[in-house]
Design a protein around this motif. Structure first.
Motif, short mmCIF file in Angstrom:
data_model
loop_
_atom_site.label_atom_id
_atom_site.label_comp_id
_atom_site.label_asym_id
_atom_site.label_seq_id
_atom_site.Cartn_x
_atom_site.Cartn_y
_atom_site.Cartn_z
N LEU A 168 0.83 -1.20 0.00
CA LEU A 168 0.00 0.00 0.00
C LEU A 168 0.86 1.25 0.00
O LEU A 168 1.66 1.47 0.92
CB LEU A 168 -0.93 0.01 1.22
N MET A 169 0.70 2.08 -1.05
CA MET A 169 1.38 3.37 -1.14
C MET A 169 0.32 4.48 -1.09
O MET A 169 -0.66 4.44 -1.84
CB MET A 169 2.17 3.47 -2.45
N ILE A 170 0.54 5.46 -0.22
CA ILE A 170 -0.35 6.60 -0.08
C ILE A 170 0.47 7.87 -0.33
O ILE A 170 1.57 8.02 0.22
CB ILE A 170 -1.00 6.66 1.31
N SER A 171 -0.05 8.77 -1.14
CA SER A 171 0.65 10.02 -1.41
C SER A 171 -0.31 11.20 -1.34
O SER A 171 -1.51 11.06 -1.63
CB SER A 171 1.33 9.98 -2.79
N PHE A 172 0.24 12.34 -0.97
CA PHE A 172 -0.53 13.58 -0.93
C PHE A 172 0.27 14.66 -1.64
O PHE A 172 1.43 14.89 -1.33
CB PHE A 172 -0.83 14.01 0.50
N LEU A 173 -0.37 15.32 -2.61
CA LEU A 173 0.26 16.37 -3.40
C LEU A 173 -0.46 17.68 -3.18
O LEU A 173 -1.70 17.73 -3.19
CB LEU A 173 0.24 16.00 -4.89
N ALA A 174 0.31 18.75 -3.00
CA ALA A 174 -0.24 20.11 -2.90
C ALA A 174 0.64 21.03 -3.72
O ALA A 174 1.87 20.96 -3.65
CB ALA A 174 -0.31 20.57 -1.46
N MET A 175 0.02 21.89 -4.51
CA MET A 175 0.78 22.82 -5.35
C MET A 175 0.05 24.14 -5.45
O MET A 175 -1.18 24.19 -5.53
CB MET A 175 0.98 22.23 -6.76
N HIS A 176 0.83 25.22 -5.45
CA HIS A 176 0.28 26.56 -5.67
C HIS A 176 1.11 27.25 -6.74
O HIS A 176 2.34 27.17 -6.73
CB HIS A 176 0.32 27.39 -4.38
N GLN A 177 0.42 27.92 -7.66
CA GLN A 177 1.11 28.72 -8.69
C GLN A 177 0.37 30.02 -8.89
O GLN A 177 -0.86 30.05 -8.95
CB GLN A 177 1.19 27.95 -10.01
N ASP A 178 1.12 31.11 -9.01
CA ASP A 178 0.55 32.44 -9.20
C ASP A 178 1.31 33.12 -10.33
O ASP A 178 2.54 33.25 -10.25
CB ASP A 178 0.66 33.26 -7.91
N SER A 179 0.60 33.54 -11.37
CA SER A 179 1.24 34.17 -12.53
C SER A 179 0.56 35.50 -12.83
O SER A 179 -0.66 35.64 -12.68
CB SER A 179 1.14 33.28 -13.78
N LEU A 180 1.35 36.46 -13.25
CA LEU A 180 0.84 37.78 -13.62
C LEU A 180 1.52 38.24 -14.89
O LEU A 180 2.74 38.20 -15.01
CB LEU A 180 1.08 38.80 -12.51
N THR A 181 0.73 38.65 -15.87
CA THR A 181 1.25 39.32 -17.05
C THR A 181 0.44 40.59 -17.27
O THR A 181 -0.78 40.60 -17.03
CB THR A 181 1.19 38.42 -18.29
N ARG A 182 1.11 41.65 -17.69
CA ARG A 182 0.43 42.95 -17.85
C ARG A 182 -0.11 43.16 -19.25
O ARG A 182 -0.72 44.20 -19.52
CB ARG A 182 1.40 44.08 -17.50
N GLY A 183 0.10 42.22 -20.14
CA GLY A 183 -0.43 42.37 -21.49
C GLY A 183 -0.31 41.08 -22.26
O GLY A 183 0.58 40.26 -22.02
N ARG A 184 -1.21 40.88 -23.21
CA ARG A 184 -1.15 39.68 -24.02
C ARG A 184 -0.01 39.76 -25.04
O ARG A 184 0.56 40.82 -25.28
CB ARG A 184 -2.48 39.46 -24.72
N ASN A 185 0.29 38.61 -25.66
CA ASN A 185 1.41 38.53 -26.59
C ASN A 185 1.06 39.06 -27.96
O ASN A 185 1.53 38.54 -28.97
CB ASN A 185 1.88 37.08 -26.73
N GLY A 186 0.28 40.12 -28.05
CA GLY A 186 -0.13 40.65 -29.33
C GLY A 186 0.35 42.07 -29.53
O GLY A 186 0.29 42.90 -28.62
N TYR A 187 0.83 42.37 -30.73
CA TYR A 187 1.27 43.71 -31.09
C TYR A 187 0.50 44.16 -32.33
O TYR A 187 -0.06 43.36 -33.07
CB TYR A 187 2.78 43.75 -31.35
N MET A 188 0.44 45.48 -32.56
CA MET A 188 -0.25 46.03 -33.71
C MET A 188 0.74 46.72 -34.64
O MET A 188 1.82 47.14 -34.21
CB MET A 188 -1.32 47.05 -33.28
N GLU A 189 0.34 46.85 -35.90
CA GLU A 189 1.12 47.61 -36.87
C GLU A 189 0.48 48.94 -37.21
O GLU A 189 1.09 49.78 -37.86
CB GLU A 189 1.31 46.79 -38.15
N GLN A 190 -0.79 49.13 -36.76
CA GLN A 190 -1.50 50.37 -37.03
C GLN A 190 -2.23 50.83 -35.77
O GLN A 190 -2.60 50.03 -34.92
CB GLN A 190 -2.53 50.19 -38.16
#
Length: 752
Positions: free
Chosen positions: A246-268
């Protein structure tokens, strides 16, 4: 640059071919190290022994390549593509199956379901799980509905972390420093792991963490490098060998991400009649013209409790998981508001605005299953599944300050809607495998599922700023069905496996919010049903030349019906209201090839090729969206990749090893919309990406210098449309997405 790419490709393929011819001349051949996978839920198996299409990438390979997320490895997998709008805002595509609505690819972090819920028409908002202290990534192609349930319509991706080692202490730490063309500064990433046995051979704890500070290269009027990636993540796994069985495991994970803008640019620049200063003129390179200061904040927690009991006759597995994700998505809506209302920029302060879309989503899932290990020709896999999902979603349009682009105490709310959704699902699944002879294996599988969905919506504020109508009627939807799988595997020799596969996948339906429709006097259906894919596949897996060559291929046909698509209803006033329904059909025909070879003990080579022909076979309900014969969006017809690694000892004592490795991928033409007559239709040209690495490894340390996107490929790979983009009322330029620019990096790692 194109000639350089072609030359590099030809040189690499030439080396691959000549090296294969030399394999038979090498003595003392060593076997290619295969990755052990658990994708079938029958315990660990070698990929070459499983009669379905699976590819796996080891943690060692991910670490050496400096892979942080999905973008860093998917081009090495034939039949896989992505519509990428930035961290946490992606739609994964396997074998061409993609549309609006929930994800079409099932995503799992080990046993935890992390598939995102798509709430907009462009991106998938799938989580970007950072790759640190990973054992492997498994990619299962083709419908996986019988084993993995809803949203594994075209395939499943599983991220598998390293679990604790019960036998001894270990630790590992790494740091990467990088410089990206056009970026606002230097980027860095650090990660570390410690494995601590608490009770010898019985109880151990493994803790791993990472911090990513990746500078962006797209500027806007509020900041430089707005498309940054600022992420922190930590994971802990506790493993208990309670008994020998018998193997018992417990996993806990936290992730926090912040970006101030999407990966899109304009030409006009934006060009709108009520804003003389916005004249549609050109802008500087790698610039986003949004008039408000957006962001995407993505935070999630993962929890899993798993117990595995290995009896002499089989393995019992019980797992319980929680995926709790909170997102805050703020994007510019200034152009849309002006087009709709005629407000000016920025004189009265109401034209410059956000659409804010915060969401809190929690999935609580439980599964119990039994995989037999009987003596005799029959084996079974049988299990039960239950999931409860709660979603709280807000969509609001709020004016912002003209200088800061942010909400202030003087901001006005132009629209505010709240939606709460509850989904309950139960399922039973199973497989029966019969070893008909020494060479022939037959497997049949099924999944019965039942969904119950309840949705409540509240109109807090009606557009543009009127009092809302309050709570709407409670909407309900339910569905129950059974899907099937049939698999025949035949060992032509001990080294060659052939298989025939029929498999089905599905994506659950849902409800249509009636609130806004009722205000407009429009009648729309209360909900929509699931869509489904039938997959017919033939494949060959071979391990040749004393284990120095792996050659696999798969030929498939997929039939996609009742697609979840956009539909429209028209009010007496002539106003058209968009909702989601089922309609249309599509077919996908494809071929996938994978080669791996060790011509010598020091040289490793790989090659992949994918052919995907995906098109509608039936008109969509809104025929301006797609007609019979239109090619599916974001699906390149041809893709290929080559990779190689060469190493040799340094110095006379053999304590150091030097290596050089690299990879090249090429992606064919594609389009962002089905209908070529659509005003938002854009052709996306073919492009290629090359990466190169040089490294030195000691017994417990390594140093790598590398460059990603060697030739600084800047072909557009996706388009983001906001606003009407209609010439009669103004021009709102689309944002364009390109591969991440050329990046030089230094990576250092030390093990203890």
């Amino acid at each position: 640059m194109r000639n350089s790419v072609v030359q590099l490709c030809c040189l690499t393929l030439g080396c691959f071919s000549s090296s294969l011819l030399a394999i038979n001349e090498n003595s003392g051949a060593s076997l290619i190290e295969e990755v052990l996978v658990t994708a079938t839920k029958r315990g660990g198996q070698l990929i070459q022994d499983i009669p379905i299409t699976i590819q796996a990438i080891s943690g060692e390979r991910l670490t050496e390549a400096g892979a942080l997320d999905f973008n860093d490895y998917y081009r090495q997998i034939p039949g896989v593509s992505v519509n990428d709008q930035g961290p946490g805002d992606k739609r994964y595509v396997i074998r061409g199956i993609n549309s609006t609505g929930s994800g079409t690819v099932g995503l799992y972090f080990d046993e935890i379901i992390v598939t995102g819920e798509n709430l907009n028409t462009e991106g998938g908002r799938q989580p970007d799980i950072k790759l640190f202290d990973m054992d492997r990534i498994e990619v299962l192609k083709g419908p996986q509905g019988t084993t993995f349930g809803s949203s594994s319509l075209s395939g499943t991706i599983r991220w598998i972390p390293n679990y604790p080692d019960l036998t001894g202490f270990s630790a590992d730490a790494g740091a990467t420093f990088s410089s990206t063309n056009h970026a606002s500064g230097l980027s860095w990433t650090v990660d570390g792991m410690v494995n601590i046995p608490l009770v010898a051979d019985r109880l151990a704890l493994r803790i791993a963490a990472t911090k990513v500070d990746e500078e962006g290269y797209i500027d806007n009027r509020f900041r430089d490098g707005a498309n940054n990636d600022d992420t922190e993540a930590v994971r802990a796994i506790l493993a208990l060998q309670a008994t020998d069985d018998l193997m018992i495991s417990f996993l806990a994970m936290h992730q926090d991400s912040l970006t101030r803008g999407r990966n899109g640019y304009m030409e006009q620049q934006i060009d709108l009649p009520a804003s003389p200063s916005l004249n549609g003129g050109p802008v500087s390179d790698w610039f986003n013209t949004d008039l408000s200061d957006g962001r995407f904040d993505d935070s999630f927690d993962l929890f899993n409790l798993k117990a595995e009991y290995q009896a002499s006759f089989g393995t019992f597995t019980a797992t319980s998981s929680i995926f709790d994700r909170e997102t805050e998505f703020d994007r510019d809506a200034s152009a849309e508001i002006e087009i709709i209302t005629g407000f000016t920029f920025p004189a009265d302060g109401t034209g410059q605005s956000f659409i804010i879309q915060p969401q809190d989503r929690e999935l609580f899932s439980n599964e119990i299953r039994f995989a037999s290990d009987w003596d005799g020709p029959l084996q079974v896999l049988f299990g039960g599944f239950m999931q409860e999902e709660d979603r709280d979603f807000r969509s609001a349009v709020i004016t912002v300050d003209s200088e800061s682009g942010q909400i202030t105490p003087n901001s006005l709310t132009l629209l505010d809607r709240l939606v709460s959704t509850e989904v309950d699902e139960v399922a039973v699944f199973g497989e029966l495998t019969w070893q008909a002879s020494d060479r022939l294996t037959l497997t049949g599988g099924f999944r019965w599922f039942d969904f119950d969905l309840t949705e409540n919506a509240t109109a807090v504020t009606g557009f543009p700023g009127r009092p809302g109508s309050g709570p709407g009627p409670e909407l309900t939807s339910s569905e129950s069905d059974t899907i099937f799988k049939f698999n025949l595997g035949y060992d032509f020799t001990d080294q060659i496996l052939g298989y025939v596969l029929f498999s089905q996948g599905f994506r659950a339906g849902g409800t249509n919010d009636q609130t806004a429709a009722s205000i407009a006097g429009v009648t729309i259906p209360a909900g929509f049903g699931s869509d489904s894919v039938d997959n017919y596949e033939f494949g060959i897996k071979s391990t040749l030349l004393d284990g120095r060559l792996i050659a696999n291929a798969a030929l498939y046909y997929m039939d996609w019906t009742d697609i979840q698509v956009r539909q429209q209803a028209e009010a007496p006033s002539g106003l058209r209201f968009t909702y989601r329904g089922n309609g249309g059909a599509a077919e996908v025909r494809g071929l996938e090839v994978e080669l791996q070879a060790y011509p010598t003990d020091a040289l490793q080579l790989g090659f992949t090729y994918g052919y995907t022909d995906a098109e509608l076979t039936q008109n969509l309900p809104v025929q301006s969206d797609g007609l019979d014969g239109d090619k599916l969006e974001y699906v390149p017809k041809h893709t290929f990749s080559v990779n190689g690694r060469f190493e040799r000892p340094l110095g006379s004592n053999g304590g150091l090893t030097g290596f050089v490795s690299g990879d090249l991928s090429w992606v064919d033409d594609q389009a962002n919309r089905l209908r070529p007559t659509s005003i938002q239709y854009r052709e996306i040209g073919a492009y290629s990406l090359a990466n190169l690495r040089f490294g030195v490894e000691g017994e417990s340390w390594s140093a790598i210098v590398g460059v990603n996107n060697l030739f600084d490929e800047d072909e557009t790979t996706a388009y983001i449309f906001n606003g009407g983009s209609q010439p009669p009322v103004g021009f709102v330029p689309p944002a364009m997405v390109r591969p991440w620019p050329r990046t030089f990096y230094l990576s250092l790692r030390k093990s203890f």
